[in-house]
Design a protein around this motif. Structure first.
Motif, PDB file in Angstrom:
ATOM      1  N   GLY A   1     -10.173 -36.620  -7.206  1.00 37.60           N
ATOM      2  CA  GLY A   1     -10.309 -38.040  -7.441  1.00 37.60           C
ATOM      3  C   GLY A   1     -10.412 -38.844  -6.162  1.00 37.60           C
ATOM      4  O   GLY A   1     -10.534 -38.302  -5.061  1.00 37.60           O
ATOM      5  N   MET A   2     -10.366 -40.183  -6.311  1.00 41.44           N
ATOM      6  CA  MET A   2     -10.485 -41.119  -5.199  1.00 41.44           C
ATOM      7  C   MET A   2      -9.214 -41.969  -5.122  1.00 41.44           C
ATOM      8  O   MET A   2      -8.629 -42.320  -6.148  1.00 41.44           O
ATOM      9  N   LEU A   3      -8.823 -42.308  -3.891  1.00 47.21           N
ATOM     10  CA  LEU A   3      -7.649 -43.144  -3.678  1.00 47.21           C
ATOM     11  C   LEU A   3      -8.038 -44.357  -2.847  1.00 47.21           C
ATOM     12  O   LEU A   3      -8.687 -44.232  -1.804  1.00 47.21           O
TER      13      LEU A   3
ATOM     14  N   PRO B   1     -14.372 -32.656  -3.031  1.00 49.56           N
ATOM     15  CA  PRO B   1     -12.983 -33.041  -3.311  1.00 49.56           C
ATOM     16  C   PRO B   1     -12.846 -34.216  -4.274  1.00 49.56           C
ATOM     17  O   PRO B   1     -11.894 -34.263  -5.057  1.00 49.56           O
ATOM     18  N   TRP B   2     -13.780 -35.183  -4.243  1.00 53.48           N
ATOM     19  CA  TRP B   2     -13.646 -36.331  -5.147  1.00 53.48           C
ATOM     20  C   TRP B   2     -13.783 -35.901  -6.601  1.00 53.48           C
ATOM     21  O   TRP B   2     -13.238 -36.563  -7.497  1.00 53.48           O
ATOM     22  N   GLN B   3     -14.471 -34.807  -6.862  1.00 54.19           N
ATOM     23  CA  GLN B   3     -14.572 -34.299  -8.223  1.00 54.19           C
ATOM     24  C   GLN B   3     -13.293 -33.569  -8.640  1.00 54.19           C
ATOM     25  O   GLN B   3     -12.864 -33.657  -9.788  1.00 54.19           O
TER      26      GLN B   3
ATOM     27  N   TYR C   1      -5.863 -45.335  -8.002  1.00 51.39           N
ATOM     28  CA  TYR C   1      -6.316 -43.946  -8.078  1.00 51.39           C
ATOM     29  C   TYR C   1      -7.352 -43.832  -9.187  1.00 51.39           C
ATOM     30  O   TYR C   1      -7.122 -44.288 -10.304  1.00 51.39           O
ATOM     31  N   ALA C   2      -8.501 -43.234  -8.862  1.00 51.51           N
ATOM     32  CA  ALA C   2      -9.615 -43.173  -9.814  1.00 51.51           C
ATOM     33  C   ALA C   2     -10.172 -41.759  -9.895  1.00 51.51           C
ATOM     34  O   ALA C   2     -10.245 -41.041  -8.899  1.00 51.51           O
TER      35      ALA C   2
END
Length: 249
Positions: free
Chosen positions: A196-198, A191-193, A68-69
């Motif tokens: 985050g990213m998975l 949404p990534w802001q 998760y980033a």
């Protein structure tokens, strides 16, 4: 010849799996400002983060179940540890992997200057992974609000110090109001802001034809996915993580 092996500090300190490896950028704000990275978010940063997530799955060193980033943070969940679980090796190799891949990916777009990460280990049972991700995703959302508010004020002419002082002690509702007054609706931010990213592996059925038997065949294959993270506190987000934790290569 005299040996100094016995002086290596923490050389034999080990940890038992499962663990979460958390990596954070070192002095990222200062370095990225010198690089002219777009604030509060830059698409090049997102692409560099995707490259790091991909590297943890494909480097041959680590075997994560999920990564998760967000911003300059990576959370890498491991149930099988390389280096016999030696803490100094896990931390140093993970940090160097993230630093080298992020720097290389970012400099496809920006001038060269090294970026560094630190790393720490958190013992974490599988049943705690979703709650841990909920905790970090809450930090992602706070970071999103603060970043938009801070750079909005700087864009209006405040210094970094003045903007930080103006925002000190303000809660989520106050930050929302500050931004909304300026026509910024964070619900419309990518949404990534916000979340985050998975990165995870997903099993999928792959069809083919076996000429020796003259029939259709099907097999399951684990495919790496890197995408905008779901809301981990929602049932569908929890189920996605739980499915990802069951997938092996």
């Amino acid at each position: 010849m005299k040996s100094f092996k016995h002086r290596e500090v923490y050389a034999q300190l080990k940890v038992a799996p499962p663990i979460m490896l958390r990596l954070d950028g070192v002095a990222f704000s200062r370095v990225l400002s010198r690089l002219g990275v777009q604030k509060p978010y830059d698409e090049a940063m997102r692409e560099a983060s995707v490259a790091v997530c991909h590297a943890f799955f494909t480097s041959g060193v680590f075997s994560p179940l999920v990564v998760y980033a967000f911003s300059d943070e990576f959370n890498v969940y491991l149930e099988h540890l390389p280096f016999d679980g030696r803490v100094e090796k896990l931390d140093s190799v993970a940090a160097s992997l993230a630093s080298s891949v992020f720097t290389s990916a970012l400099y496809e777009f920006k001038p060269k200057e090294p970026l560094c990460f630190d790393a720490r280990l958190i013992p974490l049972q599988r049943g705690e992974v979703v709650d841990y991700l909920i905790w970090r995703q809450a930090e992602c959302w706070r970071n999103c609000m603060n970043s938009y508010a801070f750079y909005t004020l700087v864009g209006e002419g405040m210094s970094n110090e003045q903007a930080a002082a103006h925002l000190a002690g303000k809660g989520a509702e106050q930050l929302h109001e500050l931004l909304f007054e300026r026509g910024i609706n964070l619900a419309k931010a990518p949404p990534w802001q916000r979340r985050g990213m998975l990165a995870y592996r997903l099993k999928e059925s792959v069809g083919g034809y076996d000429p020796t038997r003259g029939e259709e065949v099907h097999a399951e294959r684990a495919r790496l996915k890197i995408e905008e993270a779901p809301l981990f506190s929602a049932p569908e987000g929890r189920r996605l993580v739980e499915r990802a934790l069951e997938v092996r290569d």
